[in-house]
Scaffold this motif. Structure first.
Motif, PDB file in Angstrom:
ATOM      1  N   PHE A 115       5.092  -5.439  -4.426  1.00 19.32           N
ATOM      2  CA  PHE A 115       5.356  -6.868  -4.617  1.00 19.32           C
ATOM      3  C   PHE A 115       4.899  -7.764  -3.467  1.00 19.32           C
ATOM      4  N   ALA A 116       5.154  -7.344  -2.228  1.00 20.34           N
ATOM      5  CA  ALA A 116       4.745  -8.177  -1.082  1.00 20.34           C
ATOM      6  C   ALA A 116       3.216  -8.255  -1.000  1.00 20.34           C
ATOM      7  N   VAL A 175     -10.650 -13.846  -8.245  1.00 19.92           N
ATOM      8  CA  VAL A 175     -10.944 -12.504  -8.764  1.00 19.92           C
ATOM      9  C   VAL A 175      -9.743 -12.008  -9.566  1.00 19.92           C
ATOM     10  N   GLU A 176      -9.994 -11.058 -10.451  1.00 22.24           N
ATOM     11  CA  GLU A 176      -8.893 -10.455 -11.185  1.00 22.24           C
ATOM     12  C   GLU A 176      -8.047  -9.625 -10.209  1.00 22.24           C
ATOM     13  N   ILE A 177      -6.748  -9.550 -10.494  1.00 17.64           N
ATOM     14  CA  ILE A 177      -5.844  -8.763  -9.649  1.00 17.64           C
ATOM     15  C   ILE A 177      -5.123  -7.733 -10.519  1.00 17.64           C
ATOM     16  N   SER A 178      -5.325  -6.467 -10.167  1.00 17.40           N
ATOM     17  CA  SER A 178      -4.631  -5.371 -10.837  1.00 17.40           C
ATOM     18  C   SER A 178      -3.488  -4.907  -9.943  1.00 17.40           C
ATOM     19  N   VAL A 179      -2.357  -4.569 -10.544  1.00 17.43           N
ATOM     20  CA  VAL A 179      -1.214  -4.107  -9.756  1.00 17.43           C
ATOM     21  C   VAL A 179      -0.706  -2.771 -10.302  1.00 17.43           C
ATOM     22  N   ALA A 180      -0.618  -1.791  -9.412  1.00 17.08           N
ATOM     23  CA  ALA A 180      -0.106  -0.463  -9.764  1.00 17.08           C
ATOM     24  C   ALA A 180       0.859  -0.001  -8.699  1.00 17.08           C
ATOM     25  N   ASP A 196       3.971 -12.737 -13.555  1.00 11.55           N
ATOM     26  CA  ASP A 196       4.251 -14.096 -13.066  1.00 11.55           C
ATOM     27  C   ASP A 196       3.785 -14.293 -11.627  1.00 11.55           C
ATOM     28  N   ALA A 197       3.694 -13.194 -10.884  1.00 11.95           N
ATOM     29  CA  ALA A 197       3.252 -13.280  -9.481  1.00 11.95           C
ATOM     30  C   ALA A 197       1.731 -13.317  -9.369  1.00 11.95           C
TER      31      ALA A 197
END
Ligand SMILES: O=C([C@H](O)CO)[C@H](O)[C@H](O)COP(=O)(O)O
Length: 210
Positions: free
Chosen positions: A148-149, A161-166, A179-180
């Motif tokens: 998250f941080a 740019v696109e942001i992927s989160v895993a 939402d972030a």
């Protein structure tokens, strides 16, 4: 619209194809995880590409050197996204970006273990990176870390740019991640570890697409 990605992290070829068959209708992107692609090789990509024409496929190579040379065969075999480590030399990162562009596909720069995530994100975006991967790996999750941080830091850069989160994302956190600022929300264990993987995938996708 944000997309969902399901990480296939089994080592077993047939179990991976079976799980992909179960979840493919309920997610946008099928990810062949790093242990899985190392164990099974490009034949697994060819199999999934033929069976799932309606899903995008990410191959989590986590390339560290020889970027173009290593990534090109996977784009050629149908990968839509290939990952390269952000800790790599910029020549390696640029090589994967060039290979992606040659095939009209995307390169994702994985920030796992990158010390200065803002600097690498800016340099990768300037080099033409399509996706920045904010990633808390399985070993880091085991030590209690979350993405998250890092997501807040990367999203605040506003680089377009696109942001992927895993990193341990599940139904309860998917909305927070979206939402972030995440445009690709990745879930592995939350789907393959569920009693009903199809239902778990559908639930996360309904949150992500809302
Ligand atoms: O990328 C991953 C890991 O490094 C092994 O390849 C995972 O697939 C990724 O972390 C997503 O899985 P979960 O954290 O279980 O959601």
């Amino acid at each position: 619209m944000a997309l969902t990605q399901m990480a296939l992290d089994s080592l077993d070829f047939d179990a991976t194809v079976a799980l992909a068959t179960t979840v493919a209708p309920h997610v946008d992107i099928l990810e062949i995880g790093t242990p899985c692609i190392k164990h099974n090789g490009i034949k697994l990509l060819e199999t999934l590409r033929a069976k799932f024409p309606n899903n995008k496929i990410l191959v989590d190579l986590k390339t560290a050197d020889a970027g173009f040379y290593e990534a090109e065969p996977f784009y050629k075999a149908g990968a839509d996204i290939v990952t390269v480590l952000g800790i790599s030399d910029m020549g390696t990162i640029k090589g994967v970006i060039d290979a992606a562009n040659k095939y009209g596909k995307k390169a994702q720069i994985d920030l796992i273990n990158v010390a200065d995530k803002a600097a690498v994100t800016k340099a990768a975006a300037a080099a033409g990176a399509h996706i920045i991967g904010v990633h808390t790996g399985l070993d880091q999750q085991a030590a209690g870390q979350t993405p998250f941080a890092d997501l807040a830091l990367v999203a605040a850069l506003n680089l377009g740019v696109e942001i992927s989160v895993a990193g341990g994302v599940k139904a309860a956190t998917a909305k927070q991640v979206k939402d972030a600022g995440a445009t690709i929300i990745v879930a592995g264990a939350a789907i393959y570890g569920a009693a009903d993987p199809a239902a778990a995938a559908a639930e996360i996708t309904s949150i992500v697409h809302a």
